[in-house]
Structures are given as structure tokens and as C-alpha cells.
Design a protein around this motif. Structure first.
Motif, PDB file in Angstrom:
ATOM      1  N   LYS A   1       0.843  -1.191   0.000  1.00  0.00           N
ATOM      2  CA  LYS A   1       0.000   0.000   0.000  1.00  0.00           C
ATOM      3  C   LYS A   1       0.883   1.248   0.000  1.00  0.00           C
TER       4      LYS A   1
ATOM      5  N   LYS B   1       0.844   5.163   0.503  1.00  0.00           N
ATOM      6  CA  LYS B   1      -0.057   6.130   1.147  1.00  0.00           C
ATOM      7  C   LYS B   1       0.075   7.515   0.506  1.00  0.00           C
TER       8      LYS B   1
ATOM      9  N   VAL C   1      -4.787   6.813  -2.468  1.00  0.00           N
ATOM     10  CA  VAL C   1      -3.961   5.683  -2.044  1.00  0.00           C
ATOM     11  C   VAL C   1      -3.806   4.715  -3.204  1.00  0.00           C
TER      12      VAL C   1
ATOM     13  N   GLU D   1       3.170  -1.070   4.108  1.00  0.00           N
ATOM     14  CA  GLU D   1       2.633   0.263   3.830  1.00  0.00           C
ATOM     15  C   GLU D   1       3.795   1.246   3.808  1.00  0.00           C
TER      16      GLU D   1
ATOM     17  N   GLU E   1       5.343   5.299   2.199  1.00  0.00           N
ATOM     18  CA  GLU E   1       4.926   6.616   1.731  1.00  0.00           C
ATOM     19  C   GLU E   1       5.035   6.741   0.209  1.00  0.00           C
TER      20      GLU E   1
END
Length: 928
Positions: free
Chosen positions: A60, A62, A66, A88, A90
Motif C-alpha cells: 500500500k 499512502k 492511495v 505500507e 509513503e
């Protein structure tokens, strides 16, 4: 398949073949994007994506919005395992090793579709050849036409730059051996250069391509066309690194060049063994059929992405469309696939004009030949099942992002979709129904797309706006039959008139009989030969359409045949220019004929010393020379000459009209009207008067009369009713006042016209027969071919064009139409410059071939040749069909065409291939 599996497979498909640079650019797919692709709710997709993140299958990112990317994709690109504690992040720049590569140039081979599949071995061989010390290995690329050999050669060059085996400014020279295979001496001159005086025509020394490619790559396409002596010179260069220009014996030249050859032939039989032994690396480029299903899908998807980008809308592609495009038996190369993709998108775009964000592509949008093949194929279910492993029932394709792959692969073309929108908007404002609009636009789509993808346009393409294709096909057979029976030759007007007549007959629900028994018997007796041919037509039509043709229709067919035969005479109004002085009239006529072409015109110079009797004699001789049976218009400089009109009519038996105060501009306008507007003597006289002689009393308009446009055909219905629609649109477009559109039969034309003139002022007429009244007439074929609308507009608005106010140019009508069309479609060539150059060339080639071309043919040749020159810039020349017989006549026309084209090629610094010139020569041959 569970919803979570669908989401994951779609995400995996989105990034399956992404490179490092692409992944860093895109960062991943959003939940909205996946939802649109799968036609699911965004909230449900978001739920599944977050489950996949927790399952450590998806990373993921972010950002806003997203984004998500499959873990296995990232690990494949990074070539190392991923820390699953960081599901997750950035940005993808945080990924180990990936971010560092962002600024590095991409490996050109990695950007190719199939780099890890069908092209893997080919790429491996090419890399090895480029990197082989000290200077790389020469290569031979093998593969069928359209497999991408030229593109692959370009990628080899880019890889050599990428790997720093070549300097950044190293040349990449392309040479197609087929361009000169019929002239070995010229071919060798192009390749190695020549010394001044080495052969006839060598007026100065020339640098060859081998010299130009020094320190770089020379790509030789169709190398099997290189003659044996050329192969020997080339392998001597490979062996020794030296060569000589033609005619040069005392000077050895050197060139450090990497040679890439390409051929579609078996090299063992097409090339010398001594030459082959010096090309150590042979690389096979797979055909489209040899590519995997996955690669075909990726390639088709890529082409669809380009269209989505041009449309600036997303595409919703049904799986059946992909199935048909990928498996059709009709194409064998990427160029044809590209053509089919664009046709599908153009149809879909037209059918989804009301949709602002999405164009849906379904089976209805397929070209007819592909659709028929798809419908009749028994393997469709099996094929769709295999395709469904890679795509969903509907695939959502967004406009292509600006990746390096796009920049390197995309073939920028004309924006067809913008043209469609503009035309639909215009036709909608003119009041056409949606059905009529689609009929017009779809014809344009096929015409435009095929012209860009190696398809020959038939002469009946414009006619298809009015009639069905099967009617045109039958009409062509009937034309041959009529020519045989009547021992004559008909031109394209026969196809136009008869096919439209038959179309109206087929659509008639009941027979309209506008003739009485006496008239029917009179027609049979007056035109027995035409009636006999009409009976033969009746039998063919009944068998072709399985219908019954009544006797009255045979009579109408007789009248149609007779009308067309009458039109074949094509007589024009003669022009006599008479002016006092030793060369005044001659100068004006020379200017007019030079600018606007030949016409029945003669100059009569009248020195002041010539007696009145001699003046009359000269005028009589001049009138007789230019009189073709349609009368003569005299343009004179003094009233004294105008006073001779009645006397000259008596002595010559020719109808004469005279206008005084002649100027060069007046002569130009008169010649233009005679050549292009097909007006009778009185209509031309009236038009020239209005344009140039405002102080002369104008023809009085009968006050209180309404204006009318008259539509004429043999029966007074059918074709004329179709014309009525067109005339209505034209009149509404240019006139604020109401203009009545009236329909009449050509059989009772004279009586009908007289009745109409009692109540209406006839502005112009259009149709199958010219009533020869003082109003412009537009024949049916001129209206179909596009020029008629302008004539009618001028008749309605009384528009005047003064040559004093605008630059007078050669072939005004042809030039204007060519510039208008070329301006829309040419990308690299200036449309105004190329129109001027090609029209000048056409003048020379007509003299060389001793023929005179119609405006329509001239426009066709200019358009075709301009596109051919553009194709040379894009390195996409057409290939002349191998099964097409090159007759002695065609070869003779080709030689003359090639000769006259040399000046054009020199001006543009372009060289057309023999195949392209053969296509051009074929157009001339069709008109011989």
C-alpha cells in the motif's frame, strides 16, 4: 472466481510487464481505477485491497489517492525479497535499489512488448552482438513483413547508446535496398558514393551512406535486393574496413560502421554465401502469429491505450472485441492490427458521442470483415475462455501515460476523433437525423483510416453515402455489359447515375408510373439499342436481388442509359478574346491557360492598322476554331467589336454573347467557369457580367417570385428525393430566406421547368440532366464528389469572387480542395507547400503521359502522393502486391512517373520507393 481473486488478478495484470521507470512513475493503481476496470463498487474493491495488504500480497502506497501494487511485481523488479514488515510505505522511492534507478535511462529492450517472452532470445542475441569486443558483430534480422524488424534495428541502436558502445551523437542510417534494385549503379552510388564523371549524370561527387554512417550503425532493409557486386563491396568493407566510391580507383576510404541487415527471404538462397559468412549473428524476429496470446493481448491493449489517449476518454473493451482483433484471419502484421484497432475505436467513439468520460467498444463496432470472421468462427468460446485468463469480460483502458514505452512505440497520427466530433456537430446543426449522420461519418471513418494503413480506396467510397455496396457491385457489372453491347466506353458517371437509380427502385414500396402508354411506346421506338440493353439489365437485376422488374422500370433504365450517353459528349462553351494592339489579347489568354489549364479559347489581336473586313474575318475563323456546339462567349476591349455580335452569328451559325471592357481578371474568371462549373453560354455570360460589369444592366429579377432549387432525375422520384435532402441542407446552411426544393422528372423536363419558372425564380438545378437554363446546374457526380456544394452556395448567395482582390493561382479548385484535406491529415509535410509542388509536377506528368486528368483524379493523385511522401518520412512505405501483374503499359507509365517525380524528390530531399511509385503509376494507368 472470488471477488478478492478478481481484484488481485486485475492489479497483477496492470503491472505484469512494467519496468522500473514505469513503476516509479505510476506508483500503483487506486481503488477507483480497479473498480472501474472490474465494474465493481469502489468501497468493495477498497475492502479487498486492504485484505490483500494484510495478507502480505499487496503493498500500500499512502499517497492521494492511495495506491496499491502487488508484492511479487516489486520483488521481481527489485530482484530481491521484500521486507514484509513494510507493507505500507509513503512512496515507492523508499524501496531498496528501486529509487536509485529513477534517474537512469531505461534499457530500450526492456520497453519492448515480449522482452521476456517471444523476443527474449532475439534481444539476448542483439545484446551479445552489440557488446562483443572490440566493435560489435554485424547482424542479419530475419522475419516476415510487418514483424517489426525496422523497430528492432532501432532498438539495437538505442541499446548501443544506452550501453555506451556508441557515442551519443553516433549516426543511425537507414537504407532500403528495394528502392534502387532496378538500377544497380544508382544503388551502389547511394551506398558507397561516386566520383564526379563516373557515369552519365554524375555531375558532382557524392558522399555515400557508408561514409555517413561512420562511427555508427547502417541499417540495410530488404538486403536481398542488393546486387551481387554490392554484396561483394560490402563484405570487402566488413573484411578490410575500406571501400571506394564508384569511379574511384586511386583512393581507399575507411569507415567504422556496424551493419544491421534485414530480409524477408531465405538468406541461403537470396544472398551470396561469401557475404553471409561475414554476418556472424543471425536474429529471428517472430511474426505476430508466433507471439504468445499474452503478448498479443498486451500489444492490442497498448494500441488501444494510444487511441484512448487521442480520444482523451477511457475505453470499456468487451472481451469479444479483443477476441476478434487478436484472432482475425485477415491480418498478418502490426500495421494491419493498428488499422483494425483504430477502426473499432472510431466506430465506438461515434456510437458513444453522448458519453463524456467513457467509450464502450462492443462487437457492433468491429469492421464488417472482422465481424463476419468472428461470428462464423466455431472456436470463439474456446478462445474467449483463454483470453479471460488475462482480462475480464470488460477491460477498462485509461489514456496512456507518458512513459518511455509510449514515446518510443507510439505512431502519432491524425486526430480522427476530433474530426468526427466536428463533423457530427456541423451535421447536427444542419438538421440531419442520427441515422443520416452515422451514415456520412462511418463512410469518412473508413476512408480516412484505410488511407493511413496501406489500403487502396475505391472510387465508389463517396458513392456509398447514397447507395449500398451490393448495388455498386452489380452496377459495375452492368457497366461492362452496356459498354460491350453499345460498343462505347462509359466513365464513372455511369456508376453514379445507375446505382442511385437502382437504389431508389429497390427502396420503392410501389411502382410510380409517371409516363403514359404513348410516351412508353415512343421511348422504345426512339432508343431501340438502349431498350435492348435495359432488357439485359432487367435479367441481371432479377437474378442478383431475386426480385421482379416491371416493364416500366425497363423503360426508366432505357432513359437512364440514354441520358448517360448524352452526357458523355461533354461539350464546352468556346471563348474568343479580342483586343486592339499587337499582343494584348494573346497576353491575357496566355496567363489564363497557364494558370487554369487548357480550354476552347483563342486570342485575336487587332492592330490599329487592320481593316474592319479583316477584323471580321479573323473573328469568324477564331469562332469556328473554338465552337464545340455550345456557343461562344466573346470578351472584347471596345464597344465597336461588341457591335459585331449579330453579324458574326449570321456568318458562323453560332450563338454568340459579347462582353466589353475585357481584362485579364475577366478572362481568368471566364476560363474558370468554363472549365469547372459546367454552365451553358447564357449562365456564363450572366455570371461574368455580374462579377465584372456592375455598370451594365443586370438581368431583371421578376419581383414577387419565390426562390427554388430544382432536383432532377429520370423518374422525378427516388434519386431526386435523396438529392432533395442534400439541397435542403445546403440552402439552410447559407441562406436566411426560405428556398423551395422542387423535384422533377428529366423525361418531361422542358415542360416542367417552364411551369416552375412561372411561379419561382430557379436559383440552380442539380441532378441527372442539365435543363440548359440561365441558372447554374450541378451534375450528380460533381455533387457526390464534393465540388457541387460550393457551386450551389454561390448560386444561392450570389457570391462574387474578384481576382483583383485575391491571389490568382493555378488550378484553383484542385488546389483548394487538396490544401483543405491535406491540412487536416499531414503531420510532417507543409500542406500548402506540397500542394504547390505536386500540382506543378502533375502539369509536367500530364504532358509526359499525353493525357488530361479530371479535377477528381488530380485531387486523388495529389492526396495519394502527399501521403506517400509522408510515409517515407515515417519510414512506412506501402508494398506493391506481389500477385499484381506489372504490364508493359504500367511499366512504361512507371518510368515516366519516376522521371517526373525526381524534381519533387529533390525539392523535398525524399526518395519514394519503387512500390510507392508503382501505386501512383497505377492511378494514371486507370485513367488511360
Amino acid at each position: 472466481m472470488k471477488r478478492i481473486d478478481k481484484v488481485y488478478n486485475q492489479l497483477l495484470s496492470n503491472f505484469q510487464e512494467f519496468t522500473e521507470v514505469e513503476l516509479l512513475h505510476k506508483q500503483g493503481s487506486s481503488a477507483i481505477e480497479i473498480a472501474e476496470q472490474l465494474d465493481l463498487e469502489r468501497s468493495n474493491v477498497s475492502l479487498e485491497l486492504n485484505k490483500l495488504v494484510r495478507m502480505q500480497k499487496v503493498i500500500k502506497i499512502k499517497m492521494f489517492p492511495v495506491r496499491y501494487v502487488p508484492l511479487e511485481v516489486v520483488e521481481t523488479i527489485c530482484r530481491q525479497k521484500w521486507d514484509t514488515n513494510k507493507m505500507e510505505v509513503e512512496k515507492l522511492e523508499q524501496l531498496s535499489n528501486v529509487g536509485k534507478e529513477e534517474a537512469l535511462p531505461a534499457n530500450p529492450f526492456e520497453l519492448m512488448i515480449g522482452a521476456t517472452g517471444s523476443l527474449k532470445k532475439s534481444i539476448s542475441q542483439a545484446k551479445a552482438a552489440v557488446l562483443y569486443p572490440p566493435n560489435g558483430l554485424h547482424m542479419l534480422l530475419l522475419g516476415p513483413t510487418g514483424s517489426g524488424k525496422s523497430l528492432f534495428a532501432k532498438r539495437i541502436y538505442q541499446f548501443a547508446l544506452y550501453s555506451e558502445r556508441l557515442k551519443t551523437d553516433a549516426p543511425f542510417i537507414t537504407f532500403n535496398c528495394a528502392d534502387y534494385y532496378h538500377n544497380p549503379q544508382l544503388l551502389l552510388s547511394q551506398l558507397f558514393g561516386h566520383k564526379q564523371g563516373s557515369f552519365t549524370g554524375a555531375t558532382e561527387s557524392k558522399v555515400g551512406l557508408v561514409e555517413q554512417a561512420n562511427e555508427g550503425i547502417l541499417f540495410m532493409d530488404e538486403v536481398h535486393r542488393l546486387p551481387p557486386e554490392g554484396q561483394e563491396m560490402l563484405f570487402y568493407l566488413i573484411d578490410q574496413g575500406t571501400y571506394n566510391r564508384l569511379g574511384e580507383t586511386d583512393h581507399k576510404r575507411t569507415s567504422k560502421v556496424l551493419i544491421i541487415c534485414a530480409t524477408t527471404e531465405n538468406p541461403s538462397s537470396a544472398l551470396l554465401q561469401t557475404f553471409l559468412r561475414r554476418i556472424p549473428m543471425t536474429i529471428h524476429i517472430p511474426s505476430l502469429e508466433e507471439r504468445s496470446l499474452k503478448e498479443k493481448i498486451r500489444l492490442t491493449t497498448f494500441l488501444l491505450e494510444q487511441e484512448a489517449k487521442r480520444i482523451n476518454k477511457k475505453l470499456s473493451v468487451h472481451i469479444d472485441v479483443l477476441n476478434a482483433l487478436i484472432h482475425t484471419e485477415k491480418f498478418g502484421n502490426v500495421g494491419q492490427l493498428k488499422s483494425n484497432v483504430q477502426l473499432v475505436c472510431a466506430h465506438g467513439f461515434l456510437n458513444n458521442l453522448d458519453s463524456k468520460h467513457m467509450v464502450e467498444l462492443t462487437v457492433r463496432d468491429l469492421p464488417d470483415d472482422i465481424k463476419r470472421d468472428w461470428i462464423s468462427n466455431s472456436k470463439n468460446m474456446e478462445r474467449s475462455k483463454k483470453i479471460s485468463e488475462y482480462v475480464n469480460l470488460k477491460t477498462i483502458i485509461s489514456p496512456a501515460m507518458e512513459s518511455q514505452e509510449i514515446k518510443m512505440e507510439e505512431d502519432v497520427s491524425f486526430n480522427l476523433y476530433q474530426l468526427i466530433e466536428e463533423k457530427v456537430d456541423v451535421l447536427t446543426k444542419e438538421g440531419l437525423s442520427q441515422e443520416d449522420i452515422n451514415q456520412y461519418i462511418l463512410t469518412d471513418i473508413h476512408l480516412n483510416v484505410r488511407s493511413f494503413f496501406n489500403q487502396k480506396n475505391g472510387q465508389s467510397s463517396n458513392l456509398m453515402k447514397f447507395v449500398e455496396d451490393d448495388v455498386i457491385q452489380l452496377t459495375k457489372e452492368l457497366k461492362q455489359l452496356a459498354e460491350k453491347e453499345l460498343n462505347c466506353k462509359f466513365d464513372r458517371r455511369f456508376i453514379h447515375f445507375l446505382s442511385m437509380h437502382m437504389e431508389s427502385f429497390l427502396k420503392r414500396k410501389k411502382q410510380v408510373d409517371v409516363l403514359n402508354t404513348k410516351e412508353i411506346d415512343e421511348i422504345r421506338e426512339t432508343y431501340p439499342k438502349e431498350y435492348a440493353v435495359a432488357l439485359l439489365f432487367k435479367n441481371r437485376i432479377e437474378k442478383w436481388f431475386n426480385i421482379s422488374v416491371p416493364e416500366i422500370e425497363v423503360i426508366y433504365l432505357t432513359m437512364v442509359i440514354q441520358s448517360i450517353r448524352t452526357l458523355e459528349e461533354n461539350k464546352r462553351v468556346g471563348i474568343v478574346v479580342a483586343a486592339h494592339g499587337n499582343s494584348t489579347a494573346t497576353s491575357m489568354v496566355e496567363v489564363a491557360t497557364e494558370l487554369l489549364g487548357s480550354t476552347p479559347i483563342i486570342a485575336i489581336d487587332v492592330p490599329l492598322t487592320v481593316s474592319p473586313v479583316e477584323i471580321v474575318d479573323r473573328l469568324i475563323q477564331g469562332i469556328k476554331k473554338v465552337d464545340e456546339g455550345e456557343g461562344v462567349l466573346m470578351l472584347v476591349d471596345m464597344g465597336s467589336l461588341a457591335m459585331l455580335e449579330s453579324k458574326l452569328e449570321q456568318k458562323t451559325g453560332t450563338k454568340i454573347k459579347t462582353i466589353s471592357n475585357v481584362t485579364t481578371s475577366m478572362v481568368l474568371d471566364t476560363v474558370r467557369k468554363v472549365n469547372y462549373l459546367d454552365l451553358n453560354l447564357y449562365a456564363i455570360f450572366d455570371s461574368v457580367q455580374k462579377d465584372f460589369m456592375e455598370f451594365i444592366d443586370k438581368q431583371q429579377h421578376v419581383l414577387g417570385k419565390k426562390k427554388a432549387l430544382v432536383s432532377i432525375c429520370t423518374t422525378g422520384s427516388g434519386t431526386a428525393k435523396q438529392l432533395e435532402k442534400i439541397l435542403t441542407i445546403i440552402s439552410r446552411k447559407v441562406s436566411q430566406e426560405p428556398i423551395k426544393i422542387l423535384t422533377v422528372s428529366s423525361i418531361k423536363l422542358a415542360a416542367n421547368i417552364r411551369e416552375i419558372q412561372k411561379e419561382y425564380e430557379i436559383v440552380a438545378t442539380a441532378g441527372t440532366k442539365n435543363p440548359r437554363i440561365d441558372a447554374p446546374h450541378v451534375s450528380l457526380e460533381v455533387l457526390i464528389e464534393g465540388q457541387g456544394e460550393r457551386i450551389l452556395q454561390r448560386a444561392i448567395t450570389k457570391e462574387t469572387i474578384r481576382y483583383d482582390d485575391e491571389k490568382t493561382e493555378a488550378n484553383i479548385v484542385v488546389r483548394e480542395l487538396c490544401e483543405e484535406n491535406l491540412r487536416k491529415y499531414l503531420l510532417f509535410i507543409n500542406p500548402y507547400l506540397i500542394s504547390e509542388i505536386l500540382l506543378e509536377w502533375l502539369s509536367h506528368v500530364q504532358d509526359e503521359l499525353e493525357m488530361e486528368l479530371s479535377n477528381t483524379v488530380m485531387i486523388r493523385i495529389v492526396m495519394h502522393t502527399a501521403f506517400a511522401l509522408e510515409r517515407m518520412i515515417k519510414n512506412e512505405p506501402l508494398t506493391f502486391p506481389e500477385d499484381e501483374e506489372i504490364t508493359h503499359q504500367l511499366e512504361n507509365i512507371y518510368q515516366k512517373t519516376e522521371k517526373t517525380l525526381q524534381a519533387v524528390e529533390k525539392k523535398l530531399k525524399l526518395t519514394l520507393t519503387r512500390d510507392e511509385k508503382l501505386f501512383i503509376a497505377t492511378i494514371f494507368a486507370d485513367e488511360m
